[in-house]
Design a protein around this motif. Structure first.
Motif, PDB file in Angstrom:
ATOM      1  N   GLU A 208      21.534  60.206 116.639  1.00 12.30           N
ATOM      2  CA  GLU A 208      21.469  58.735 116.835  1.00 12.30           C
ATOM      3  C   GLU A 208      20.851  58.393 118.538  1.00 12.30           C
ATOM      4  O   GLU A 208      19.671  57.911 118.563  1.00 12.30           O
ATOM      5  N   HIS A 209      21.406  58.950 119.420  1.00  9.36           N
ATOM      6  CA  HIS A 209      21.204  58.897 120.815  1.00  9.36           C
ATOM      7  C   HIS A 209      19.847  59.413 120.903  1.00  9.36           C
ATOM      8  O   HIS A 209      19.155  59.297 121.740  1.00  9.36           O
ATOM      9  N   GLN A 210      19.762  60.980 120.371  1.00 10.90           N
ATOM     10  CA  GLN A 210      18.611  61.789 120.737  1.00 10.90           C
ATOM     11  C   GLN A 210      17.202  61.020 120.294  1.00 10.90           C
ATOM     12  O   GLN A 210      16.206  60.955 120.922  1.00 10.90           O
ATOM     13  N   LEU A 211      17.359  60.303 119.284  1.00  5.76           N
ATOM     14  CA  LEU A 211      16.200  59.615 118.556  1.00  5.76           C
ATOM     15  C   LEU A 211      16.078  58.117 119.264  1.00  5.76           C
ATOM     16  O   LEU A 211      14.890  57.845 119.380  1.00  5.76           O
ATOM     17  N   PHE A 212      17.032  57.388 119.203  1.00  2.93           N
ATOM     18  CA  PHE A 212      16.981  56.054 119.643  1.00  2.93           C
ATOM     19  C   PHE A 212      17.334  55.478 120.930  1.00  2.93           C
ATOM     20  O   PHE A 212      17.283  54.385 121.222  1.00  2.93           O
ATOM     21  N   GLY A 213      18.123  56.417 121.469  1.00  2.00           N
ATOM     22  CA  GLY A 213      19.066  55.897 122.907  1.00  2.00           C
ATOM     23  C   GLY A 213      20.130  55.189 122.332  1.00  2.00           C
ATOM     24  O   GLY A 213      20.706  55.509 121.240  1.00  2.00           O
ATOM     25  N   GLU A 214      20.859  54.728 123.358  1.00  2.00           N
ATOM     26  CA  GLU A 214      21.928  53.785 123.122  1.00  2.00           C
ATOM     27  C   GLU A 214      21.844  52.601 121.877  1.00  2.00           C
ATOM     28  O   GLU A 214      20.758  52.032 122.177  1.00  2.00           O
ATOM     29  N   PHE A 220      17.643  48.409 115.294  1.00  2.00           N
ATOM     30  CA  PHE A 220      16.920  48.242 113.912  1.00  2.00           C
ATOM     31  C   PHE A 220      17.532  46.987 113.251  1.00  2.00           C
ATOM     32  O   PHE A 220      16.616  46.513 112.345  1.00  2.00           O
ATOM     33  N   VAL A 221      18.735  46.538 113.600  1.00  2.00           N
ATOM     34  CA  VAL A 221      19.122  45.354 113.080  1.00  2.00           C
ATOM     35  C   VAL A 221      18.255  44.194 113.615  1.00  2.00           C
ATOM     36  O   VAL A 221      18.110  43.125 112.761  1.00  2.00           O
ATOM     37  N   GLU A 222      17.922  44.250 114.915  1.00  2.00           N
ATOM     38  CA  GLU A 222      17.281  43.310 115.422  1.00  2.00           C
ATOM     39  C   GLU A 222      15.594  43.430 114.835  1.00  2.00           C
ATOM     40  O   GLU A 222      15.092  42.222 114.599  1.00  2.00           O
ATOM     41  N   LYS A 223      15.205  44.429 114.410  1.00  2.00           N
ATOM     42  CA  LYS A 223      13.901  44.638 114.117  1.00  2.00           C
ATOM     43  C   LYS A 223      13.687  43.982 112.662  1.00  2.00           C
ATOM     44  O   LYS A 223      12.877  43.179 112.253  1.00  2.00           O
ATOM     45  N   VAL A 224      14.671  44.120 111.940  1.00  2.00           N
ATOM     46  CA  VAL A 224      14.570  43.747 110.576  1.00  2.00           C
ATOM     47  C   VAL A 224      14.998  42.177 110.710  1.00  2.00           C
ATOM     48  O   VAL A 224      14.380  41.379 109.855  1.00  2.00           O
ATOM     49  N   ALA A 225      15.719  41.422 111.359  1.00  4.91           N
ATOM     50  CA  ALA A 225      15.927  40.351 111.645  1.00  4.91           C
ATOM     51  C   ALA A 225      14.601  39.731 111.898  1.00  4.91           C
ATOM     52  O   ALA A 225      14.264  38.412 111.669  1.00  4.91           O
ATOM     53  N   LYS A 226      13.949  40.277 112.881  1.00  2.00           N
ATOM     54  CA  LYS A 226      12.578  39.709 113.410  1.00  2.00           C
ATOM     55  C   LYS A 226      11.654  39.530 112.187  1.00  2.00           C
ATOM     56  O   LYS A 226      10.901  38.453 112.024  1.00  2.00           O
ATOM     57  N   VAL A 227      11.584  40.465 111.263  1.00  2.00           N
ATOM     58  CA  VAL A 227      10.827  40.485 110.201  1.00  2.00           C
ATOM     59  C   VAL A 227      11.311  39.107 109.315  1.00  2.00           C
ATOM     60  O   VAL A 227      10.465  38.465 108.877  1.00  2.00           O
TER      61      VAL A 227
END
Length: 243
Positions: A208-214, A220-227
């Motif tokens: 998870e840290h390798q792909l997205f950082g901390e 992604f919770v924030e991303k779906v909330a924005k949609v």
């Protein structure tokens, strides 16, 4: 004289024991208030209780999948009402599925879970179906992302195709995730050692840290909330039935 001395020694001895007990009680109380562990391993126990187990980690990631499925449900309602869908909203939603669910969450299952069940000869029929559904889901997401590149989804054929893609994805993934949550994930402890079980959590966190950082999950919770906010379906209270 000796009796006097012995009496004094006995008095001193009793006084020392009393002080020792009182000081010990004070240390215990202060340690409890400050959260200081007096026994070896106390900190490790607290650390273990704070850590998220591999099944719990995967299940909460299913929460993000579920929220995108609710977005897809809303798109279907818009199509049924002949409302125009902003292609950007479609792209944003499908990108969450692609980046977080398919390229991260499902890869965790395929790399770390499925091979262990196959090696243990446990739930192999279920694993085979889950792997096939992962592949089918990626094909559907490819096509949804392709539709999202268009300036608008105006033609009847595009809307009909999108309807079919969204319906197929929802129809497959609701039972897919439910079967993983109730059958596959709970069975994991039975096929691996405690050490291996704990190390899986470390492997998950590392990737998870390798792909997205901390804080990849929170991102992604924030991303779906924005949609959800853009579509007007973020307020949870609106889903409460009025009886």
């Amino acid at each position: 004289m000796n009796t006097h001395i012995n009496g004094e020694q006995g008095s001193v001895s009793r006084h020392s024991r009393r002080n020792f007990i009182e000081n010990g009680l004070k240390i215990t109380v202060v340690s409890g208030v400050l959260g200081i562990g007096l026994l070896p391993g106390c900190k490790d126990k607290e650390k273990d209780e704070d850590e998220i187990s591999p099944p719990e980690d995967l299940m909460r990631e299913h929460g993000i999948l579920n929220r995108v499925l609710l977005v897809y449900d809303h798109f279907l309602q818009m199509l049924a009402s002949n409302e125009q869908i902003n292609p950007q909203f479609l792209t944003d939603s499908a990108s969450i599925i692609r980046n977080f669910i398919e390229e991260y969450h499902e890869k965790q299952e395929e790399d770390f879970l499925f091979p262990r069940f196959e090696k243990a000869h446990q739930l192999t029929d279920l694993v085979a179906v889950l792997k096939t559904q992962h592949q089918q889901g990626r094909i559907i997401t490819d096509q949804i992302l392709l539709l999202g590149k268009q300036p608008q989804l105006a033609s009847a054929s595009d809307q009909q195709k999108l309807n079919s893609l969204l319906t197929s994805f929802i129809h497959m993934y609701r039972p897919h995730e439910a079967r993983e949550d109730t059958v596959l994930f709970p069975a994991l402890r039975g096929i691996v050692s405690k050490h291996e079980f704990d190390s899986l959590g470390e492997d998950f966190e590392k990737r998870e840290h390798q792909l997205f950082g901390e804080g990849g999950f929170e991102i992604f919770v924030e991303k779906v909330a924005k949609v959800e906010q853009q579509l007007g379906i973020y307020d949870l209270a609106q889903f409460t039935p009025k009886l």
